[in-house]
Write a protein that holds these residues in place. Structure first.
Motif, PDB file in Angstrom:
ATOM      1  N   ALA A   1      42.615  13.384   3.743  1.00 37.67           N
ATOM      2  CA  ALA A   1      43.915  13.900   3.301  1.00 37.67           C
ATOM      3  C   ALA A   1      44.846  14.188   4.470  1.00 37.67           C
ATOM      4  CB  ALA A   1      43.723  15.161   2.471  1.00 37.67           C
ATOM      5  N   ASP A   2      44.280  14.363   5.659  1.00 38.66           N
ATOM      6  CA  ASP A   2      45.089  14.647   6.840  1.00 38.66           C
ATOM      7  C   ASP A   2      45.649  13.380   7.487  1.00 38.66           C
ATOM      8  OD1 ASP A   2      44.552  17.351   6.562  1.00 38.66           O
ATOM      9  OD2 ASP A   2      42.799  17.289   7.864  1.00 38.66           O
ATOM     10  N   THR A   3      45.218  12.199   7.008  1.00 42.96           N
ATOM     11  CA  THR A   3      45.705  10.948   7.592  1.00 42.96           C
ATOM     12  C   THR A   3      46.983  10.506   6.889  1.00 42.96           C
ATOM     13  OG1 THR A   3      44.377   9.603   6.066  1.00 42.96           O
ATOM     14  CG2 THR A   3      43.351  10.257   8.145  1.00 42.96           C
ATOM     15  N   THR A   4      47.689   9.579   7.522  1.00 42.09           N
ATOM     16  CA  THR A   4      48.982   9.145   6.957  1.00 42.09           C
ATOM     17  C   THR A   4      48.805   8.363   5.669  1.00 42.09           C
ATOM     18  OG1 THR A   4      48.855   7.201   8.392  1.00 42.09           O
ATOM     19  CG2 THR A   4      50.110   9.097   9.201  1.00 42.09           C
ATOM     20  N   GLU A   5      47.744   7.556   5.587  1.00 45.88           N
ATOM     21  CA  GLU A   5      47.520   6.793   4.361  1.00 45.88           C
ATOM     22  C   GLU A   5      46.030   6.581   4.177  1.00 45.88           C
ATOM     23  OE1 GLU A   5      48.903   2.670   2.126  1.00 45.88           O
ATOM     24  OE2 GLU A   5      49.931   3.351   3.935  1.00 45.88           O
ATOM     25  N   ALA A   6      45.533   6.960   3.031  1.00 41.56           N
ATOM     26  CA  ALA A   6      44.113   6.814   2.737  1.00 41.56           C
ATOM     27  C   ALA A   6      43.930   6.463   1.275  1.00 41.56           C
ATOM     28  CB  ALA A   6      43.354   8.101   3.064  1.00 41.56           C
ATOM     29  N   THR A   7      42.894   5.693   1.012  1.00 38.71           N
ATOM     30  CA  THR A   7      42.578   5.279  -0.356  1.00 38.71           C
ATOM     31  C   THR A   7      41.118   5.576  -0.634  1.00 38.71           C
ATOM     32  OG1 THR A   7      44.241   3.537  -0.336  1.00 38.71           O
ATOM     33  CG2 THR A   7      42.474   3.333  -1.953  1.00 38.71           C
ATOM     34  N   PHE A   8      40.856   6.108  -1.817  1.00 46.16           N
ATOM     35  CA  PHE A   8      39.519   6.559  -2.201  1.00 46.16           C
ATOM     36  C   PHE A   8      38.914   5.584  -3.205  1.00 46.16           C
ATOM     37  CE2 PHE A   8      36.861   9.015  -5.214  1.00 46.16           C
ATOM     38  CZ  PHE A   8      35.927   9.555  -4.333  1.00 46.16           C
ATOM     39  N   VAL A   9      37.654   5.197  -2.957  1.00 43.61           N
ATOM     40  CA  VAL A   9      36.909   4.343  -3.893  1.00 43.61           C
ATOM     41  C   VAL A   9      35.591   5.041  -4.191  1.00 43.61           C
ATOM     42  CG1 VAL A   9      35.930   2.070  -4.349  1.00 43.61           C
ATOM     43  CG2 VAL A   9      37.940   2.295  -2.861  1.00 43.61           C
ATOM     44  N   ASP A  10      35.370   5.421  -5.444  1.00 41.70           N
ATOM     45  CA  ASP A  10      34.148   6.120  -5.848  1.00 41.70           C
ATOM     46  C   ASP A  10      33.090   5.093  -6.232  1.00 41.70           C
ATOM     47  OD1 ASP A  10      32.171   7.742  -6.746  1.00 41.70           O
ATOM     48  OD2 ASP A  10      33.378   8.816  -8.217  1.00 41.70           O
ATOM     49  N   LEU A  11      32.188   4.807  -5.311  1.00 47.84           N
ATOM     50  CA  LEU A  11      31.162   3.791  -5.564  1.00 47.84           C
ATOM     51  C   LEU A  11      30.106   4.267  -6.550  1.00 47.84           C
ATOM     52  CD1 LEU A  11      30.614   2.406  -1.945  1.00 47.84           C
ATOM     53  CD2 LEU A  11      32.246   1.669  -3.677  1.00 47.84           C
ATOM     54  N   SER A  12      30.034   5.575  -6.811  1.00 55.15           N
ATOM     55  CA  SER A  12      29.026   6.069  -7.758  1.00 55.15           C
ATOM     56  C   SER A  12      29.289   5.564  -9.175  1.00 55.15           C
ATOM     57  CB  SER A  12      28.992   7.594  -7.752  1.00 55.15           C
ATOM     58  OG  SER A  12      30.160   8.137  -8.338  1.00 55.15           O
ATOM     59  N   LEU A  13      30.515   5.121  -9.441  1.00 56.30           N
ATOM     60  CA  LEU A  13      30.847   4.591 -10.764  1.00 56.30           C
ATOM     61  C   LEU A  13      30.340   3.165 -10.960  1.00 56.30           C
ATOM     62  CD1 LEU A  13      34.527   5.884 -11.063  1.00 56.30           C
ATOM     63  CD2 LEU A  13      32.449   6.913 -11.999  1.00 56.30           C
ATOM     64  N   LEU A  14      29.924   2.518  -9.875  1.00 59.64           N
ATOM     65  CA  LEU A  14      29.476   1.135  -9.953  1.00 59.64           C
ATOM     66  C   LEU A  14      27.954   1.077 -10.023  1.00 59.64           C
ATOM     67  CD1 LEU A  14      31.803  -0.422  -7.224  1.00 59.64           C
ATOM     68  CD2 LEU A  14      32.173  -0.344  -9.699  1.00 59.64           C
ATOM     69  N   PRO A  15      27.404   0.195 -10.853  1.00 55.33           N
ATOM     70  CA  PRO A  15      25.941   0.101 -10.958  1.00 55.33           C
ATOM     71  C   PRO A  15      25.331  -0.519  -9.706  1.00 55.33           C
ATOM     72  CG  PRO A  15      26.999  -1.610 -12.262  1.00 55.33           C
ATOM     73  CD  PRO A  15      28.101  -0.723 -11.778  1.00 55.33           C
ATOM     74  N   ALA A  16      24.021  -0.342  -9.559  1.00 53.72           N
ATOM     75  CA  ALA A  16      23.323  -0.851  -8.382  1.00 53.72           C
ATOM     76  C   ALA A  16      23.348  -2.369  -8.301  1.00 53.72           C
ATOM     77  CB  ALA A  16      21.878  -0.354  -8.380  1.00 53.72           C
ATOM     78  N   THR A  17      23.629  -3.026  -9.409  1.00 56.44           N
ATOM     79  CA  THR A  17      23.664  -4.496  -9.438  1.00 56.44           C
ATOM     80  C   THR A  17      25.036  -5.051  -9.068  1.00 56.44           C
ATOM     81  OG1 THR A  17      24.166  -4.358 -11.803  1.00 56.44           O
ATOM     82  CG2 THR A  17      21.851  -4.633 -11.174  1.00 56.44           C
ATOM     83  N   THR A  18      25.951  -4.192  -8.659  1.00 58.18           N
ATOM     84  CA  THR A  18      27.312  -4.632  -8.344  1.00 58.18           C
ATOM     85  C   THR A  18      27.301  -5.704  -7.253  1.00 58.18           C
ATOM     86  OG1 THR A  18      28.284  -2.522  -8.951  1.00 58.18           O
ATOM     87  CG2 THR A  18      29.552  -3.879  -7.436  1.00 58.18           C
ATOM     88  N   THR A  19      28.048  -6.774  -7.480  1.00 58.06           N
ATOM     89  CA  THR A  19      28.149  -7.861  -6.514  1.00 58.06           C
ATOM     90  C   THR A  19      29.338  -7.622  -5.593  1.00 58.06           C
ATOM     91  OG1 THR A  19      29.550  -9.125  -8.014  1.00 58.06           O
ATOM     92  CG2 THR A  19      27.154  -9.482  -8.165  1.00 58.06           C
ATOM     93  N   ALA A  20      29.413  -8.423  -4.533  1.00 55.00           N
ATOM     94  CA  ALA A  20      30.525  -8.288  -3.591  1.00 55.00           C
ATOM     95  C   ALA A  20      31.880  -8.533  -4.262  1.00 55.00           C
ATOM     96  CB  ALA A  20      30.319  -9.227  -2.408  1.00 55.00           C
ATOM     97  N   PRO A  21      32.025  -9.583  -5.098  1.00 57.31           N
ATOM     98  CA  PRO A  21      33.330  -9.778  -5.773  1.00 57.31           C
ATOM     99  C   PRO A  21      33.733  -8.558  -6.608  1.00 57.31           C
ATOM    100  CG  PRO A  21      32.020 -11.764  -5.933  1.00 57.31           C
ATOM    101  CD  PRO A  21      31.125 -10.727  -5.368  1.00 57.31           C
ATOM    102  N   ARG A  22      32.754  -7.926  -7.276  1.00 53.73           N
ATOM    103  CA  ARG A  22      33.091  -6.757  -8.101  1.00 53.73           C
ATOM    104  C   ARG A  22      33.526  -5.581  -7.213  1.00 53.73           C
ATOM    105  NH1 ARG A  22      35.298  -3.604 -10.168  1.00 53.73           N
ATOM    106  NH2 ARG A  22      34.758  -2.171 -11.866  1.00 53.73           N
ATOM    107  N   LEU A  23      32.901  -5.438  -6.045  1.00 58.26           N
ATOM    108  CA  LEU A  23      33.303  -4.365  -5.140  1.00 58.26           C
ATOM    109  C   LEU A  23      34.693  -4.636  -4.570  1.00 58.26           C
ATOM    110  CD1 LEU A  23      32.790  -1.763  -3.699  1.00 58.26           C
ATOM    111  CD2 LEU A  23      31.383  -2.969  -2.025  1.00 58.26           C
ATOM    112  N   TRP A  24      34.982  -5.906  -4.221  1.00 56.01           N
ATOM    113  CA  TRP A  24      36.344  -6.233  -3.776  1.00 56.01           C
ATOM    114  C   TRP A  24      37.352  -5.876  -4.865  1.00 56.01           C
ATOM    115  CZ3 TRP A  24      37.560  -6.907   1.022  1.00 56.01           C
ATOM    116  CH2 TRP A  24      36.684  -7.505   1.925  1.00 56.01           C
ATOM    117  N   GLN A  25      36.957  -6.141  -6.118  1.00 52.75           N
ATOM    118  CA  GLN A  25      37.853  -5.830  -7.244  1.00 52.75           C
ATOM    119  C   GLN A  25      38.092  -4.325  -7.333  1.00 52.75           C
ATOM    120  OE1 GLN A  25      36.413  -7.233 -11.028  1.00 52.75           O
ATOM    121  NE2 GLN A  25      37.846  -5.968 -12.191  1.00 52.75           N
ATOM    122  N   ALA A  26      37.020  -3.514  -7.159  1.00 47.81           N
ATOM    123  CA  ALA A  26      37.179  -2.065  -7.236  1.00 47.81           C
ATOM    124  C   ALA A  26      38.094  -1.549  -6.127  1.00 47.81           C
ATOM    125  CB  ALA A  26      35.802  -1.402  -7.130  1.00 47.81           C
TER     126      ALA A  26
END
Length: 778
Positions: A220-245
């Motif tokens: 929050a102290d940085t000028t621009e940051a983006t949060f991605v909650d990986l806990s919402l993704l299943p263990a079988t998540t592929t790289a394309p699905r992670l890029w999508q998230a």
């Protein structure tokens, strides 16, 4: 619903044998026809809980704890078996979808089953608004009010609301409670992220340690940051699905790898990837590609283990310390019970027992709505049942047990086996002991190092100065996973480590080994079968005396000796060592009674060697009660016994006789006895006996006016006492030597050494003598 969504659901319904609906009023259907629900609510709840983990193994203990949180483990397991039997009868021909994985876990195989919750979660991950709206026909498990149901219900309600709401311009989530403490960690992490050349930082630690809160606060102290909650993704998540998230979090129109890299290259951005431990390989591939193609981007990852990427900086988060742990507990307690007043001693004691774990502190504080802090602390013996949330938490940390279960399931079988065995150990321990306790004989040292390193990386083990340790909370969690042979190995180690191998090693080496493994040897005594425990307790007797471990030794003998029959061959030895410790505690009457019983047993059993030692301490006991002539008579009797039987070394008796002659003013006789003792101890390489004899002869020479001789004797004795850890005599010699030296700096250093030695063993008499010297005219 759009046409693609309708087609997908129709196709699924055509090719499934069973339909499970848990959104709105629960329904079970087969071939479009409704079938009866299970006859108990708990059986239906079990089916729903398995459906939430569709296709994944779920630990039976977790299921029982979730469905019957107030039951003990045995009752919970029984209830689970009964509910499972009811559920199998309900599902009939589809019961084969309920797969038992040994006695440890269950799995619902959804290959030919349609489940609306599973389909909804998939639609939410794909951000398929039409399908999600069509599937969400009501709250999850309508009519149920259990805590876990309310949590799952609220998670999906919030996800639907977020999906249907306009995009949120804030890319970092906010928390309902303020961030407390961690000022040092916050500053260090911020500095790392700002440092040139560092582009990937992983915040590591066990679950519930506060990694997410710290990372979000720093981001929050940085000028621009983006949060991605990986806990919402299943263990079988592929790289394309992670890029999508990631693209979705960046609010990009195109959800591809190229679009993400171009967007991050265009403007400096900190990407916060939270909870990566279940997606390590996929996350590592994506982060590597992302940082390689986007020179402006930096990544901050929270995980229980590293990504193992080049350039990755590891930031290991530790539990809260001291005031910070107290501050967090007080804040959360105030939310649970506004205006609550907490006694400072009880508060700090509780926070210490909770080991500064933020999740444990928060869950414990919530209990203050119905419990006093003293009761809360007393119930920590069963912390995993106690530390559950009774709030509608929407995060994944609902219980301490569930948090650790998740980490445990990510371990390999080899790691689980080693970790369970290591949980028999307490305090800190070297790698050599870990290898002996947790690995098969002749296991390659590099293989041991590799496993231990992985357990450190996965935030189970801690390492400092080459020694490993476990938090007590983790030890308690791991205890049910121990095997009988784990404790047996620790006992076998103690049988090797405790005895003094007189012909192969010095006393110093022996005492150093006992000091290094002190805590775990004490645990081994508790695990050992009775006869082995008696032998080990006898072998430890001299060490208790030499190292000043008076209270520890007395506690052991007080517990063991009453269980030993009067005719048992070990009883006399245990009574003897117990008596020595009572003498050290300055209780001659108690010591005398123990020694007299030991003497009688020695005489009955014909144990001359032990009898000689007992007589020597009977003489010492007489001296403590000012009966100097009686003590001398006993020592002379002992010397005659030694001479007639030719058993044992007379040096100890000669030392005691020399001390008595000194007490009686017979300085020449004292010098003669002590000189003989010194010669005997040099011959037999007995360091402890030599140190004592040198020390006592120093007092005789001092009183004869031979101060230079006394100084020389004490200067030889003092290093021996230090090396042996013989604190009592170390303090005595240092104090006496300080009075004869003319250099004030040397004298001051020796008095400091004496004070430290007396303090270490709680010798109030020694400290009083030191105070007398330091006082005016002393």
């Amino acid at each position: 619903m759009n046409q693609a969504g309708i087609f997908r659901e129709c196709r699924e319904l055509l090719f499934v044998s069973l339909t499970l609906r848990f959104l709105g009023p629960p329904q079970l259907q087969r071939g479009g026809q409704t079938i009866p629900l299970p006859r108990t609510r708990k059986a239906l709840a079990l089916l729903a809980l398995l459906a939430l983990h569709a296709g994944r193994s779920v630990d039976r203990k977790h299921l029982a704890d979730t469905l019957w949180p107030e039951s003990d483990p045995i009752t919970g397991a029984t209830n689970l078996r009964q509910a499972l039997a009811i559920l199998r009868r309900t599902l009939g021909q589809d019961a084969e979808s309920l797969i038992a994985e040994g006695k440890q876990a269950l799995r619902l195989e959804v290959g030919e089953i349609f489940c609306d919750v599973f389909a909804l979660d998939d639609a939410l991950h794909r951000r398929d608004i039409d399908t999600a709206k069509a599937l969400y026909t009501g709250p999850f498990l309508e009519g149920f009010t259990e805590d876990w149901v309310l949590i799952e219900r609220e998670k999906r309600a919030m996800a639907i609301t977020a999906l249907l709401s306009p995009p949120n311009t804030t890319k970092l989530p906010a928390f309902l409670t303020p961030f407390l403490g961690r000022s040092s960690e916050r500053a260090k992490l911020s500095e790392l992220l700002q440092r040139e050349g560092i582009r990937l930082v992983s915040v590591l630690g066990m679950g519930g340690l506060g990694k997410t809160r710290l990372a979000l606060t720093v981001a929050a102290d940085t000028t621009e940051a983006t949060f991605v909650d990986l806990s919402l993704l299943p263990a079988t998540t592929t790289a394309p699905r992670l890029w999508q998230a990631i693209a979705e979090a960046l609010e990009l129109a195109t959800l591809t790898e190229t679009a993400v890299c171009e967007a991050l290259q265009a403007s400096p951005t900190l990407l916060l990837l939270d909870n990566a431990e279940h997606l390590l390989e996929t996350t590592a591939r994506v982060v590597h590609a992302l940082l390689s193609r986007s020179a402006q981007a930096k990544a901050l990852v929270t995980s229980r283990e590293p990504l193992q990427l080049p350039g990755e900086v590891l930031f290991r988060l530790q539990p809260l310390q001291g005031d910070e742990a107290v501050a967090l507990f007080v804040q959360r307690a105030g939310l649970a019970q506004p205006g609550i007043e907490l006694p400072d001693d009880a508060l700090r004691s509780l926070c210490q027992k909770l080991e500064g774990l933020p999740l444990a502190l928060e869950l414990a504080a919530a209990r203050l709505r119905v419990m006093q802090i003293e009761e809360l602390e007393s119930r920590l013996t069963d912390r995993f049942r106690l530390l559950r949330s009774d709030q509608r938490r929407v995060d994944r940390h609902q219980t301490l047990q569930a948090t650790l279960d998740g980490s445990w399931e990510q371990l390999s079988p080899t790691e689980k086996r080693a970790l369970a065995a290591l949980s028999t150990l307490v305090g800190s321990w070297p790698r050599s002991l870990a290898q002996e306790i947790a690995f098969a004989p002749n296991t390659d040292e590099l293989e041991v190092l590799d496993v231990l390193t992985r357990l450190v990386d996965k935030s189970w083990l801690r390492i400092a100065s080459g020694s490993y340790s476990l938090l007590e909370t983790l030890r308690e969690f791991l205890t049910p996973h121990q095997l009988p042979e784990d404790r047996a190995r620790l006992v076998a180690f103690a049988q090797t480590a405790i005895p003094w191998k007189r012909r192969q090693e010095s006393q110093v080496t022996w005492l150093e080994r006992l000091t290094l493994h002190r805590d775990n040897l004490r645990v081994a005594l508790a695990y050992a079968p009775f006869e082995i425990a008696l032998t080990l307790a006898r072998e430890l007797g001299d060490a208790f005396v030499i190292q000043g471990r008076t209270a520890e030794g007395i506690a052991l003998y007080e517990a063991l000796v009453p269980q030993v029959p009067s005719d048992h061959p070990q009883r006399a030895s245990l009574l003897y060592f117990w008596a020595l410790l009572e003498q050290a505690r300055n209780d001659p009457p108690k010591a005398g009674a123990l020694l007299q019983e030991s003497r009688q047993l020695c005489e009955q059993q014909g144990d001359t060697r032990l009898l000689i030692r007992v007589l020597g301490n009977l003489g010492m006991n007489a001296r403590l009660q000012q009966d100097f002539l009686g003590a001398r008579a006993i020592y002379l009797e002992t010397l005659q016994l030694l001479k007639s039987t030719q058993q044992g070394n007379p040096s100890a008796t000669l030392i005691r006789l020399g001390v008595i002659e000194h007490d009686l003013g017979n300085l020449d006789a004292a010098r003669d006895s002590l000189s003989q003792a010194i010669a005997a101890n040099r011959q037999h390489f007995n360091e402890i006996g030599l140190a004592i004899a040198l020390s006592k002869l120093g007092y005789v020479e001092r009183d004869l006016g031979n101060h230079a001789v006394a100084v020389g004797l004490w200067q030889e004795a003092l290093p021996l006492c230090r090396n042996l850890g013989y604190r009592q005599e170390q303090g005595n010699v240092a104090l006496s030597l300080s009075r004869l030296l003319t250099d004030p700096d040397e004298a001051a250093a020796l008095r400091t050494e004496a004070r430290d030695a007396f303090t270490a063993i709680g010798d109030t008499d020694g400290l009083a003598r030191l105070a007398g010297i330091l006082s005016p005219g002393g």
